[in-house]
Design a protein around this motif. Structure first.
Motif, short mmCIF file in Angstrom:
data_model
loop_
_atom_site.label_atom_id
_atom_site.label_comp_id
_atom_site.label_asym_id
_atom_site.label_seq_id
_atom_site.Cartn_x
_atom_site.Cartn_y
_atom_site.Cartn_z
N PRO A 90 7.46 0.18 -10.27
CA PRO A 90 6.25 0.94 -10.63
C PRO A 90 5.97 0.90 -12.13
O PRO A 90 6.90 0.95 -12.96
N PRO B 137 1.64 4.07 -5.87
CA PRO B 137 2.68 3.05 -6.04
C PRO B 137 2.87 2.59 -7.48
O PRO B 137 3.94 2.06 -7.81
N GLY B 138 1.87 2.79 -8.33
CA GLY B 138 2.02 2.42 -9.73
C GLY B 138 2.81 3.43 -10.55
O GLY B 138 3.18 3.16 -11.69
N THR B 139 3.06 4.60 -9.98
CA THR B 139 3.81 5.64 -10.70
C THR B 139 5.11 6.01 -10.02
O THR B 139 6.04 6.47 -10.69
N ASN B 140 5.20 5.86 -8.72
CA ASN B 140 6.37 6.33 -7.98
C ASN B 140 6.96 5.23 -7.09
O ASN B 140 6.22 4.42 -6.54
N CYS B 141 8.29 5.26 -6.93
CA CYS B 141 8.93 4.46 -5.89
C CYS B 141 8.68 5.14 -4.55
O CYS B 141 8.83 6.37 -4.44
N ASP C 173 0.61 -4.71 -6.79
CA ASP C 173 1.73 -3.85 -7.19
C ASP C 173 2.97 -4.69 -7.48
O ASP C 173 3.39 -5.49 -6.63
#
Length: 546
Positions: free
Chosen positions: A376, A96-100, A372
Motif C-alpha cells: 500500500p 487498498p492504497g492505505t491499508n493491507c 494497486d
C-alpha cells in the motif's frame, strides 16, 4: 482564600472534563457469504452478521467507533467509510492504497473518531468487486444535544439505501473486467436490498414529520428518488446542513447522500417510494412502500415520473445552498465560511478517458490508469521506501490536449499536495456518460459546473459564497465541475470514480499530503495493530511522531 480555592476546584474540574475521552461505540462484524435473491434470482451475497444490507451505524459527533471485522470470506477484504474524514488518520480509511487487506480467516479492528462531523454517510467493501455483492450499510452521525439542528426533532429517522444491481456474482464481474470486457448495463435497482416490496418498509403517522437519509450505494447509475404524493424538504447533504428548499424529486448520484424531512400530510393510506435510473437508454427502477399508521388502503396506481434530461439535474444542483446560519459540528473544519476570499495556489485539471492496454479495457485520469501495488502506498511512504513502490506526480496537473486519444499508462498514480495549500480541482468529462467523483479525507466546495471545456473565464460564474461543503460531485456529459479545498489533512487520500467498473479499471489516483512537522499535531502514528504486507512486512517501524 475561599474564592481562590473555589476557583482552583472549578479549573481542575474543567481540565478534567476537557481531557475526558469522547464516548466509544463497539461493534463486532462477522463477514460471510450467504444466498440472497434481491432480483428474484439466488446469488452469492456478502453479509455482515447475517444481514443484507449491513447493520446501520448510529453515532453522534465525536464518538469513537471501534469495529472488529472478522473476515470469513475466501478473499482479502477491506471496508471504507464514504465521507468520514478520518482527521489525521488515513490509517483507518480502508482503501487498498492505505491499508493491507484483512486476509481470509483473520480479523482487524478499525478505530476512528467521527470528529466534528454530522450527517448521512455509508460504508462499503473497497476490495475487488465486493461492493457488487453487498457488505454496505448506512452510517449516520447525529448532532450532539448541546448543538441544535435547524429543524424540529422528527418522529422517526429512516435510512434509504438505493443503487443499481447485477445478478451476476462479484467473482464473475471481476473476471469480466480482468479479461478486458465491460460489465454492461445493470440488471435492476435496489431500495434497501429489494427491487420491490409489497410489505411496508417504513411507517408514518398523519401530521408528523420524518427524517429520511437517502444514499446511492450503487455501482454506476445516477438515480432519481421521489415519494408518491409527498414533497421533500432538503436539510442536509454529504454532511452539511443546507438551505431548506422543497423538492418533488432528487437526483442522487453514485456515492452521494441526502437528508430530507417528509411530513405525513396526505390521506392515510400506502404510498410508494421510487428510485429509477437517470441519463441512460434503459429504465430500471425499485419501489418501496410507506404506510400511514392505522390505514390499510393500497397505494394509488399512478406513480410520479422521473424528470428528463441532464439540464434539469444541473439546475437542481445550482439550487443547493449551504446553510450558513445553522449551528452544528463543522463538517469541513479545514475550510472557511469565507472560502471565496482565499487565494488559489494551484489548479489541477483531471480528465477521464477510456482505452485499451494490451487489448484490455482500461480507464484513466490524464492518461494514467491506476493499479494497486503489492505494498500500500501509505505504508511505503511511512516506512521510507516509496521510491521502490511508486513515483510521485506521475500524472500532471493538466491533461493531454486530446486526452481521449492519448495512450494510457498503467501503474500507481500519486500526486503530492503542499500541506495547507488552497487548491482548485477541475474535473473535465469529455465522454458521453455522466461521471461521479469522491475524495477521501476531505469535504470540498463544489463552486461551479457547466458544459464544454473549463477555462479561467469559468471562474466568473463560481459560487464563492455558499456552495455546499460535500465529498462527492457529479460531472455531466461533455462538461466540467470545479471544487475548492484546503489540503490540511495529512495522509494518503484516494480520489476516485464512484462508477466501480471505472474505479476498478484505473480511474482513480491518490494524493499524498505530508506535514513537514512530522508531528502528532498533524497526523497520528501508525496503529499498533496495523497489518503489514509487501516489502514493508519485516522492516522496523520508523520512530513515532511526537
Amino acid at each position: 482564600m475561599h474564592r481562590l480555592v473555589a476557583a482552583a476546584v472549578v479549573l481542575l474540574l474543567s481540565l478534567g472534563a476537557a481531557r475526558a475521552e469522547d464516548p466509544y461505540l463497539f461493534f463486532t462484524w462477522n463477514v460471510t457469504y450467504g444466498t440472497i435473491s434481491p432480483l428474484g434470482v439466488p446469488q452469492q451475497g456478502i453479509l455482515i452478521n447475517g444481514q443484507f444490507p449491513g447493520p446501520n451505524i448510529n453515532s453522534t459527533t465525536n464518538n469513537n467507533i471501534v469495529i472488529n471485522v472478522f473476515n470469513y470470506l475466501d478473499q482479502p477484504l477491506l471496508f471504507s467509510w464514504n465521507g468520514i474524514q478520518h482527521r489525521k488518520n488515513s490509517w483507518q480509511d480502508g482503501m487498498p492504497g492505505t491499508n493491507c487487506p484483512i486476509p481470509p480467516g483473520q480479523n482487524w479492528t478499525y478505530h476512528f473518531q467521527v470528529k466534528d462531523q454530522i450527517g448521512s454517510y455509508f460504508y462499503f467493501p473497497s476490495t475487488a468487486m465486493h461492493k457488487a455483492a453487498g457488505g454496505f450499510g448506512g452510517l449516520r452521525i447525529n448532532s450532539r444535544l448541546l448543538i441544535p439542528v435547524p429543524y424540529p426533532d422528527p418522529a422517526d429517522d429512516y435510512t434509504v439505501l438505493i443503487g443499481d444491481w447485477y445478478s451476476k456474482s462479484h467473482t464473475t464481474l471481476k473476471y469480466l473486467l480482468d479479461s478486458g470486457r465491460s460489465l454492461g448495463r445493470p440488471d435492476g435497482v435496489l431500495l434497501n436490498g429489494k427491487t420491490k416490496s409489497s410489505s411496508p418498509l417504513f411507517a408514518m403517522e398523519a401530521g408528523k414529520a420524518y427524517h429520511y437519509r437517502i444514499c446511492n450505494v450503487g455501482m454506476k447509475n445516477s438515480l432519481n428518488f421521489r415519494i408518491q404524493g409527498h414533497a421533500m424538504k432538503l436539510v442536509e447533504m454529504d454532511g452539511s446542513h443546507t438551505v431548506q428548499n422543497i423538492y418533488d424529486s432528487l437526483d442522487v448520484h453514485v456515492g452521494q447522500c441526502y437528508s430530507v424531512i417528509v411530513t405525513a400530510d396526505q390521506e392515510p393510506r400506502d404510498y410508494v417510494m421510487i428510485a429509477s435510473t437517470r441519463f441512460t437508454k434503459y429504465n430500471l427502477s425499485a419501489t418501496g412502500v410507506i404506510r400511514y399508521a392505522g390505514s390499510n388502503k393500497p397505494p394509488l396506481s399512478e406513480l410520479p415520473e422521473a424528470p428528463v434530461g441532464w439540464g434539469w439535474s444541473l439546475n437542481q444542483f445550482r439550487s443547493f445552498r449551504w446553510n450558513l446560519t445553522a449551528s452544528a459540528a463543522r463538517p469541513n473544519p479545514q475550510g472557511s465560511y469565507h472560502y471565496g476570499q482565499i487565494n488559489i495556489t494551484r489548479t489541477i485539471k483531471l480528465a477521464n478517458s477510456a482505452g485499451t492496454v494490451d487489448g484490455k479495457l482500461r480507464y484513466a485520469l490524464n492518461g494514467a490508469s491506476f493499479s494497486d501495488p503489492d505494498t500500500p502506498l501509505k505504508l511505503a511512504e511511512y516506512f521510507g521506501v516509496a521510491d521502490k513502490v511508486f513515483a510521485y506526480n506521475t500524472v500532471g496537473d493538466v491533461p493531454p490536449k486530446n486526452v481521449l486519444k492519448a495512450p494510457i499508462v498503467v501503474g500507481p498514480v500519486v500526486l503530492t499536495a503542499t500541506f495547507r495549500d488552497f487548491i482548485e480541482v477541475v474535473f473535465e468529462n469529455h465522454e458521453k456518460s455522466i461521471q461521479s467523483y469522491h475524495l477521501d479525507g476531505y469535504s470540498f466546495f463544489p463552486v461551479g459546473m457547466g458544459p464544454g471545456e473549463w477555462t479561467a473565464e469559468s471562474r466568473k460564474n463560481y459560487n464563492m459564497l455558499d456552495a455546499v461543503s460535500r465529498h462527492t460531485i457529479q460531472v455531466y456529459p461533455k462538461s466540467w465541475s470545479a471544487i475548492l479545498l484546503t489540503f490540511d489533512n495529512a495522509g494518503m487520500w484516494n480520489i476516485r470514480s464512484e462508477d466501480w467498473e471505472r474505479h476498478y479499471l484505473g480511474q482513480q489516483l491518490y494524493i499524498s499530503v505530508v506535514s513537514p512537522a512530522r508531528s502528532l499535531r498533524d497526523e497520528y502514528n501508525i496503529p499498533d495493530n496495523q497489518p503489514l504486507c509487501g516489502i514493508v512486512t519485516d522492516l522496523p517501524k520508523p520512530a513515532p511522531y511526537t
